[in-house]
Design a protein around this motif. Sequence first.
Motif, mmCIF file in Angstrom:
data_model
loop_
_atom_site.group_PDB
_atom_site.id
_atom_site.type_symbol
_atom_site.label_atom_id
_atom_site.label_comp_id
_atom_site.label_asym_id
_atom_site.label_seq_id
_atom_site.Cartn_x
_atom_site.Cartn_y
_atom_site.Cartn_z
ATOM 1 N N MET A 134 0.701 -1.363 0.074
ATOM 2 C CA MET A 134 -0.156 0.046 -0.103
ATOM 3 C C MET A 134 0.861 1.178 0.023
ATOM 4 S SD MET A 134 -2.977 -1.302 -0.286
ATOM 5 C CE MET A 134 -4.169 0.181 0.061
ATOM 6 N N THR A 135 1.514 1.428 -1.147
ATOM 7 C CA THR A 135 2.342 2.780 -1.320
ATOM 8 C C THR A 135 1.565 3.866 -1.622
ATOM 9 O OG1 THR A 135 2.815 2.227 -3.583
ATOM 10 C CG2 THR A 135 4.381 1.128 -2.052
ATOM 11 N N SER A 136 2.053 4.970 -1.368
ATOM 12 C CA SER A 136 1.419 6.272 -1.746
ATOM 13 C C SER A 136 1.016 6.202 -3.384
ATOM 14 C CB SER A 136 2.444 7.372 -1.476
ATOM 15 O OG SER A 136 2.891 7.692 -0.486
ATOM 16 N N ARG A 137 1.872 5.711 -4.152
ATOM 17 C CA ARG A 137 1.219 5.547 -5.414
ATOM 18 C C ARG A 137 0.106 4.595 -5.795
ATOM 19 N NH1 ARG A 137 5.167 3.827 -10.982
ATOM 20 N NH2 ARG A 137 3.799 3.950 -12.326
ATOM 21 N N HIS A 138 0.126 3.480 -4.907
ATOM 22 C CA HIS A 138 -0.905 2.571 -4.986
ATOM 23 C C HIS A 138 -2.238 3.047 -4.580
ATOM 24 C CE1 HIS A 138 -1.919 -2.060 -4.276
ATOM 25 N NE2 HIS A 138 -2.835 -1.501 -5.035
ATOM 26 N N CYS A 139 -2.204 3.638 -3.450
ATOM 27 C CA CYS A 139 -3.341 4.454 -2.622
ATOM 28 C C CYS A 139 -4.022 5.584 -3.748
ATOM 29 C CB CYS A 139 -2.747 4.883 -1.452
ATOM 30 S SG CYS A 139 -2.622 3.822 -0.245
ATOM 31 N N ALA A 140 -2.992 6.232 -4.212
ATOM 32 C CA ALA A 140 -3.479 7.319 -5.172
ATOM 33 C C ALA A 140 -4.286 6.713 -6.440
ATOM 34 C CB ALA A 140 -2.428 8.198 -5.843
ATOM 35 N N LEU A 141 -3.521 5.449 -7.015
ATOM 36 C CA LEU A 141 -4.271 4.814 -8.033
ATOM 37 C C LEU A 141 -5.659 4.137 -7.593
ATOM 38 C CD1 LEU A 141 -4.402 3.816 -10.911
ATOM 39 C CD2 LEU A 141 -2.835 1.635 -9.937
ATOM 40 N N LEU A 142 -5.691 3.763 -6.285
ATOM 41 C CA LEU A 142 -7.055 3.189 -5.907
ATOM 42 C C LEU A 142 -8.005 4.375 -5.759
ATOM 43 C CD1 LEU A 142 -6.006 0.510 -3.279
ATOM 44 C CD2 LEU A 142 -6.935 0.163 -5.579
ATOM 45 N N MET A 143 -7.581 5.535 -5.496
ATOM 46 C CA MET A 143 -8.527 6.532 -5.310
ATOM 47 C C MET A 143 -8.892 7.413 -6.704
ATOM 48 S SD MET A 143 -9.927 8.095 -2.873
ATOM 49 C CE MET A 143 -11.549 8.657 -3.797
ATOM 50 N N ALA A 144 -7.891 7.404 -7.654
ATOM 51 C CA ALA A 144 -8.204 7.835 -8.932
ATOM 52 C C ALA A 144 -9.292 7.119 -9.659
ATOM 53 C CB ALA A 144 -6.826 7.951 -9.692
ATOM 54 N N VAL A 145 -9.112 5.678 -9.625
ATOM 55 C CA VAL A 145 -10.197 4.919 -10.374
ATOM 56 C C VAL A 145 -11.732 5.213 -9.950
ATOM 57 C CG1 VAL A 145 -11.034 2.385 -10.520
ATOM 58 C CG2 VAL A 145 -8.351 2.887 -10.650
ATOM 59 N N PRO A 146 -12.034 5.473 -8.795
ATOM 60 C CA PRO A 146 -13.315 5.856 -8.339
ATOM 61 C C PRO A 146 -13.551 7.148 -9.006
ATOM 62 C CG PRO A 146 -12.178 5.065 -6.546
ATOM 63 C CD PRO A 146 -10.991 5.114 -7.634
ATOM 64 N N TRP A 147 -12.867 7.884 -9.019
ATOM 65 C CA TRP A 147 -13.221 9.473 -9.369
ATOM 66 C C TRP A 147 -13.311 9.498 -10.858
ATOM 67 C CZ3 TRP A 147 -14.630 13.879 -6.969
ATOM 68 C CH2 TRP A 147 -14.204 13.816 -5.702
ATOM 69 N N VAL A 148 -12.353 8.905 -11.731
ATOM 70 C CA VAL A 148 -12.437 9.126 -13.162
ATOM 71 C C VAL A 148 -13.757 7.834 -13.622
ATOM 72 C CG1 VAL A 148 -11.160 8.256 -15.234
ATOM 73 C CG2 VAL A 148 -9.684 9.290 -13.359
ATOM 74 N N SER A 149 -13.701 6.994 -13.176
ATOM 75 C CA SER A 149 -14.860 5.963 -13.628
ATOM 76 C C SER A 149 -16.011 6.254 -13.596
ATOM 77 C CB SER A 149 -14.457 4.488 -13.324
ATOM 78 O OG SER A 149 -14.614 4.484 -11.883
ATOM 79 N N ALA A 150 -16.313 7.044 -12.286
ATOM 80 C CA ALA A 150 -17.649 7.496 -11.756
ATOM 81 C C ALA A 150 -17.921 8.801 -12.544
ATOM 82 C CB ALA A 150 -17.543 8.096 -10.360
ATOM 83 N N HIS A 151 -17.137 9.644 -12.981
ATOM 84 C CA HIS A 151 -17.512 10.804 -13.699
ATOM 85 C C HIS A 151 -17.631 10.426 -15.205
ATOM 86 C CE1 HIS A 151 -17.207 14.125 -11.067
ATOM 87 N NE2 HIS A 151 -16.327 13.438 -10.341
ATOM 88 N N LEU A 152 -16.823 9.267 -15.642
ATOM 89 C CA LEU A 152 -17.300 9.072 -17.134
ATOM 90 C C LEU A 152 -18.442 8.239 -17.137
ATOM 91 C CD1 LEU A 152 -13.836 7.501 -18.103
ATOM 92 C CD2 LEU A 152 -14.806 9.328 -19.202
ATOM 93 N N ILE A 153 -18.914 7.542 -16.107
ATOM 94 C CA ILE A 153 -20.316 6.814 -16.230
ATOM 95 C C ILE A 153 -21.523 8.021 -16.147
ATOM 96 C CG2 ILE A 153 -21.876 5.496 -14.766
ATOM 97 C CD1 ILE A 153 -19.390 3.726 -13.841
ATOM 98 N N SER A 154 -21.127 8.856 -15.226
ATOM 99 C CA SER A 154 -21.980 9.854 -15.063
ATOM 100 C C SER A 154 -22.252 10.704 -16.433
ATOM 101 C CB SER A 154 -21.672 10.830 -13.968
ATOM 102 O OG SER A 154 -22.643 11.811 -13.587
ATOM 103 N N MET A 155 -21.390 11.190 -17.006
ATOM 104 C CA MET A 155 -21.278 11.785 -18.076
ATOM 105 C C MET A 155 -21.994 10.996 -19.216
ATOM 106 S SD MET A 155 -18.011 13.303 -20.460
ATOM 107 C CE MET A 155 -17.278 13.873 -18.886
#
Length: 311
Positions: A134-155
């Motif tokens: 659970m590195t900083s990069r891994h955590c950032a990736l796990l957080m980026a996936v919800p944001w990006v995918s959610a906004h694409l679905i919503s769009m």
Amino acid sequence: MGNQTGILDFLLLGLSDQPGQQQLLFRLFLGMYFIGTLGNLLTILAICFDSHLYTPMYFFLANLSFLDLCFTSTTVPKMLINYLLGSNAISYAECLAQMYFYIAFGTSDSILLSAMAYDRYQAVCHPLRYGTIMTSRHCALLMAVPWVSAHLISMVHAILIAQLSFCTNNKIPHFFCDINALIKLSCSDAHVNEMFVLLLGGPVILICFICIVVSYTPIVFAVCKIPSAHGKWKAFSTCGSHLSVVSLFYGTIIGVYFNPSSTHTAQKDMIATVMYTVVTPTLNPFIYSLRNKNLKRALEKLLGLQCFSKG
């Protein structure tokens, strides 16, 4: 866009049309929104200002609190303003915007809950390798996936809803611009919209639910191996609280959006929606955060109150 829809404003019928009940609902939702907003803001500030909480678990907690704050702010303030002013009108553009952010923040919340379960799996089942996994990069990736995918679905949903025509009926039997309610109001063919609700929403809910189950199954076995009865009870209590909120969140969403439309009633859908849009985000700071001793100490440091460190 106005010429295409034929309607410039919608009417949100809300939870009740009785003045006495509306006053009660206004006080109730104002109280829950205030408590939820305060709890989530305190959680975010405590984590941000305490360097001892710069760990993956608290990183996800801070993001969950931020998403919950945004999620409730998408719908509740508009409902409170309508009750206060005695008006239930919402413009077409405002309605689309509300639907967009409601789907975006709700989907992000859903995916983040599964990411938190994965984080707990790594912490409990692989404690020695937890820091390297659970590195900083891994955590950032796990957080980026919800944001990006959610906004694409919503769009996608927003674009499809914008193609629909709304003729004469502008009354939405809900307290916000729900996608299902808008689809039912449309006087044009909405089969594509209904299909995408299932195609985009179904896999997200299913995958997140499977991830949570897969993460917690080995956690249960690991906890069962703890020799101390107190340790087992403490671990199961924490997991039980998390799973209770997850069940409430996913259970109501599945009941509203993924059951046959013939089984739906406006009142049942609204009650279920209130549970995961208002009640669950209000409880999250207490269930996930305020029961945590480290966070209590951070709140004590932030506010200078001794009561957080007692009990």
